[in-house]
Motif scaffolding. Sequence first.
Motif, PDB file in Angstrom:
ATOM      1  N   ALA A   1      -6.547   5.568  -0.348  1.00 39.94           N
ATOM      2  CA  ALA A   1      -5.939   5.002   0.851  1.00 39.94           C
ATOM      3  C   ALA A   1      -5.008   6.013   1.511  1.00 39.94           C
ATOM      4  O   ALA A   1      -5.017   6.189   2.737  1.00 39.94           O
ATOM      5  CB  ALA A   1      -5.173   3.732   0.496  1.00 39.94           C
ATOM      6  N   ALA A   2      -4.192   6.692   0.703  1.00 38.21           N
ATOM      7  CA  ALA A   2      -3.234   7.648   1.248  1.00 38.21           C
ATOM      8  C   ALA A   2      -3.926   8.822   1.931  1.00 38.21           C
ATOM      9  O   ALA A   2      -3.461   9.308   2.970  1.00 38.21           O
ATOM     10  CB  ALA A   2      -2.312   8.147   0.135  1.00 38.21           C
ATOM     11  N   ILE A   3      -5.029   9.276   1.369  1.00 40.96           N
ATOM     12  CA  ILE A   3      -5.778  10.367   1.998  1.00 40.96           C
ATOM     13  C   ILE A   3      -6.212   9.976   3.406  1.00 40.96           C
ATOM     14  O   ILE A   3      -6.021  10.724   4.371  1.00 40.96           O
ATOM     15  CB  ILE A   3      -6.999  10.740   1.133  1.00 40.96           C
ATOM     16  N   GLN A   4      -6.772   8.784   3.543  1.00 40.29           N
ATOM     17  CA  GLN A   4      -7.254   8.344   4.852  1.00 40.29           C
ATOM     18  C   GLN A   4      -6.118   8.153   5.846  1.00 40.29           C
ATOM     19  O   GLN A   4      -6.196   8.592   7.004  1.00 40.29           O
ATOM     20  CB  GLN A   4      -8.028   7.040   4.697  1.00 40.29           C
ATOM     21  N   LEU A   5      -5.051   7.511   5.416  1.00 40.75           N
ATOM     22  CA  LEU A   5      -3.941   7.235   6.325  1.00 40.75           C
ATOM     23  C   LEU A   5      -3.226   8.516   6.737  1.00 40.75           C
ATOM     24  O   LEU A   5      -2.843   8.677   7.910  1.00 40.75           O
ATOM     25  CB  LEU A   5      -2.963   6.265   5.674  1.00 40.75           C
ATOM     26  N   ALA A   6      -3.029   9.438   5.789  1.00 49.15           N
ATOM     27  CA  ALA A   6      -2.368  10.696   6.116  1.00 49.15           C
ATOM     28  C   ALA A   6      -3.223  11.536   7.060  1.00 49.15           C
ATOM     29  O   ALA A   6      -2.711  12.157   8.003  1.00 49.15           O
ATOM     30  CB  ALA A   6      -2.059  11.468   4.838  1.00 49.15           C
ATOM     31  N   HIS A   7      -4.518  11.565   6.821  1.00 43.93           N
ATOM     32  CA  HIS A   7      -5.431  12.307   7.695  1.00 43.93           C
ATOM     33  C   HIS A   7      -5.376  11.769   9.120  1.00 43.93           C
ATOM     34  O   HIS A   7      -5.277  12.548  10.090  1.00 43.93           O
ATOM     35  CB  HIS A   7      -6.853  12.209   7.148  1.00 43.93           C
ATOM     36  N   ARG A   8      -5.384  10.451   9.257  1.00 42.13           N
ATOM     37  CA  ARG A   8      -5.362   9.846  10.591  1.00 42.13           C
ATOM     38  C   ARG A   8      -4.008   9.995  11.273  1.00 42.13           C
ATOM     39  O   ARG A   8      -3.915   9.848  12.492  1.00 42.13           O
ATOM     40  CB  ARG A   8      -5.783   8.381  10.498  1.00 42.13           C
ATOM     41  N   ALA A   9      -2.980  10.305  10.493  1.00 42.80           N
ATOM     42  CA  ALA A   9      -1.658  10.542  11.064  1.00 42.80           C
ATOM     43  C   ALA A   9      -1.451  11.997  11.472  1.00 42.80           C
ATOM     44  O   ALA A   9      -0.381  12.348  11.964  1.00 42.80           O
ATOM     45  CB  ALA A   9      -0.581  10.132  10.064  1.00 42.80           C
ATOM     46  N   GLY A  10      -2.464  12.835  11.244  1.00 42.34           N
ATOM     47  CA  GLY A  10      -2.377  14.224  11.671  1.00 42.34           C
ATOM     48  C   GLY A  10      -1.759  15.167  10.669  1.00 42.34           C
ATOM     49  O   GLY A  10      -1.338  16.270  11.027  1.00 42.34           O
TER      50      GLY A  10
ATOM     51  N   PRO B   1      -4.999  -4.878   0.110  1.00 40.48           N
ATOM     52  CA  PRO B   1      -3.550  -5.046   0.329  1.00 40.48           C
ATOM     53  C   PRO B   1      -2.665  -4.183  -0.551  1.00 40.48           C
ATOM     54  O   PRO B   1      -1.728  -3.544  -0.051  1.00 40.48           O
ATOM     55  CB  PRO B   1      -3.335  -6.537   0.061  1.00 40.48           C
ATOM     56  N   ILE B   2      -2.920  -4.140  -1.846  1.00 43.09           N
ATOM     57  CA  ILE B   2      -2.045  -3.382  -2.728  1.00 43.09           C
ATOM     58  C   ILE B   2      -2.246  -1.880  -2.532  1.00 43.09           C
ATOM     59  O   ILE B   2      -1.280  -1.125  -2.344  1.00 43.09           O
ATOM     60  CB  ILE B   2      -2.255  -3.789  -4.193  1.00 43.09           C
ATOM     61  N   ALA B   3      -3.493  -1.417  -2.536  1.00 41.32           N
ATOM     62  CA  ALA B   3      -3.747   0.022  -2.429  1.00 41.32           C
ATOM     63  C   ALA B   3      -3.305   0.577  -1.085  1.00 41.32           C
ATOM     64  O   ALA B   3      -2.543   1.549  -1.009  1.00 41.32           O
ATOM     65  CB  ALA B   3      -5.231   0.298  -2.664  1.00 41.32           C
TER      66      ALA B   3
ATOM     67  N   ASP C   1       3.324  10.256  -5.578  1.00 44.62           N
ATOM     68  CA  ASP C   1       2.974  10.331  -6.999  1.00 44.62           C
ATOM     69  C   ASP C   1       2.909   8.935  -7.621  1.00 44.62           C
ATOM     70  O   ASP C   1       3.934   8.331  -7.925  1.00 44.62           O
ATOM     71  CB  ASP C   1       4.006  11.175  -7.745  1.00 44.62           C
ATOM     72  N   PRO C   2       1.679   8.394  -7.817  1.00 47.44           N
ATOM     73  CA  PRO C   2       1.536   7.112  -8.504  1.00 47.44           C
ATOM     74  C   PRO C   2       1.311   7.259 -10.009  1.00 47.44           C
ATOM     75  O   PRO C   2       1.071   6.276 -10.699  1.00 47.44           O
ATOM     76  CB  PRO C   2       0.284   6.519  -7.837  1.00 47.44           C
ATOM     77  N   VAL C   3       1.362   8.490 -10.518  1.00 52.26           N
ATOM     78  CA  VAL C   3       1.005   8.757 -11.914  1.00 52.26           C
ATOM     79  C   VAL C   3       2.208   8.652 -12.838  1.00 52.26           C
ATOM     80  O   VAL C   3       2.142   8.080 -13.916  1.00 52.26           O
ATOM     81  CB  VAL C   3       0.344  10.147 -12.051  1.00 52.26           C
TER      82      VAL C   3
ATOM     83  N   GLY D   1      -5.833  11.592  -6.405  1.00 50.11           N
ATOM     84  CA  GLY D   1      -6.493  11.283  -5.137  1.00 50.11           C
ATOM     85  C   GLY D   1      -7.659  10.332  -5.246  1.00 50.11           C
ATOM     86  O   GLY D   1      -8.023   9.689  -4.252  1.00 50.11           O
ATOM     87  N   ALA D   2      -8.278  10.202  -6.413  1.00 50.86           N
ATOM     88  CA  ALA D   2      -9.444   9.332  -6.566  1.00 50.86           C
ATOM     89  C   ALA D   2      -9.078   7.899  -6.914  1.00 50.86           C
ATOM     90  O   ALA D   2      -9.958   7.029  -6.971  1.00 50.86           O
ATOM     91  CB  ALA D   2     -10.388   9.880  -7.637  1.00 50.86           C
ATOM     92  N   GLY D   3      -7.792   7.607  -7.140  1.00 52.18           N
ATOM     93  CA  GLY D   3      -7.370   6.240  -7.422  1.00 52.18           C
ATOM     94  C   GLY D   3      -7.304   5.413  -6.154  1.00 52.18           C
ATOM     95  O   GLY D   3      -7.453   5.926  -5.036  1.00 52.18           O
ATOM     96  N   GLY D   4      -7.055   4.132  -6.314  1.00 53.54           N
ATOM     97  CA  GLY D   4      -7.006   3.254  -5.152  1.00 53.54           C
ATOM     98  C   GLY D   4      -5.942   3.657  -4.152  1.00 53.54           C
ATOM     99  O   GLY D   4      -6.190   3.744  -2.944  1.00 53.54           O
ATOM    100  N   VAL D   5      -4.724   3.925  -4.617  1.00 62.31           N
ATOM    101  CA  VAL D   5      -3.647   4.352  -3.727  1.00 62.31           C
ATOM    102  C   VAL D   5      -3.955   5.733  -3.154  1.00 62.31           C
ATOM    103  O   VAL D   5      -3.735   5.998  -1.970  1.00 62.31           O
ATOM    104  CB  VAL D   5      -2.298   4.352  -4.462  1.00 62.31           C
ATOM    105  N   GLY D   6      -4.490   6.621  -3.978  1.00 55.31           N
ATOM    106  CA  GLY D   6      -4.820   7.957  -3.515  1.00 55.31           C
ATOM    107  C   GLY D   6      -5.847   7.961  -2.408  1.00 55.31           C
ATOM    108  O   GLY D   6      -5.690   8.648  -1.387  1.00 55.31           O
TER     109      GLY D   6
END
Length: 319
Positions: free
Chosen positions: A153-162, A119-121, A212-214, A146-151
């Motif tokens: 998740a964001a990689i996968q969601l952005a990739h699937r969004a094209g 849920p959070i990530a 940027d979660p950093v 990119g290797a963090g929890g949010v990162g």
Amino acid sequence: MKAAFHDRPGPPDVLRYGDVPDPVCPRDGVLIRVEAVAIEGGDLINRASAPPPHPLFVGGYAAAGEVVAVGEAVSDRHVGQTVTSFDLAGSHAELRAVAAGQTWPTPHGLSMAAAAALPIAFGTAHQCLFTRGGLKAGETVLIQAGAGGVGLAAIQLAHRAGATVLATVSGRERAERLAALGLDHAIDHRAADVVAEVMRLTDGRGADLVVDPVGATLGTSLAALRPEGRLVFVGNAGGGGLDLDLWPALQANQSLFGVYMGTQLATPEVHRAVADLLERAASGELTVVVDRTFPLSAAAEAHAHAEGGDVLGRVVLVP
């Protein structure tokens, strides 16, 4: 019940494991027998810097498990149901009391560790990319950490969004694992100039969106952003001050958006988005990466590991 608690802020070894009073099921909530706890970035920051409100304070945001009691005002949860939950404290324990509106039923086939960590990530990544960031197919997004929890998740969601997905990462092995999740270009922030690499990969244009979660990398994020691009700032995982000269961003007509999920996860829109993300993970479309699992009794060791530089995904505690 057993729990990991602390009575002062500080390093991981302020956490102690022992008996604390059982929480009481709220009228509008549920009592959960915890099966998995995801250690979130906010857990680490709060333990290190926030004075606990009372002795025997049990911290922690995210936990999943079985409902063992339901408040009298709750009609959409039942005893025996498995749920995942969010709150600003209370996850690092065998039992957790939380408002029913801050829980989600766990879909069949999703592990408790994945349910706790999602849920959070993933909710944060979705909010940053789409609700605030307005990401569209064909755009280029840079994801810091990119290797963090949010990162992850964001990689996968952005990739699937094209989108074309760039992310900062350290080490070839991590880059290869992230590529399997949809990362197009890994930028080793320890060995390369991040801004120069973004400009090279975008033919000098810059990224359309940066997540940027950093915090400590905000200057780099703005420099890597194209004119009229969008930067979403979602936390301060890197610690330190957040002083930033915004004059260049003004001159470039760039937009800076803040996201604080502590006030967003219980809203109807975000709650529905997380429910959908849980289903997508259960179906295998999304992957929740668990770096390592520790027993709750080793919470101090787990926090120390989570603060290390070699974590990929979430660290999980099991009571």
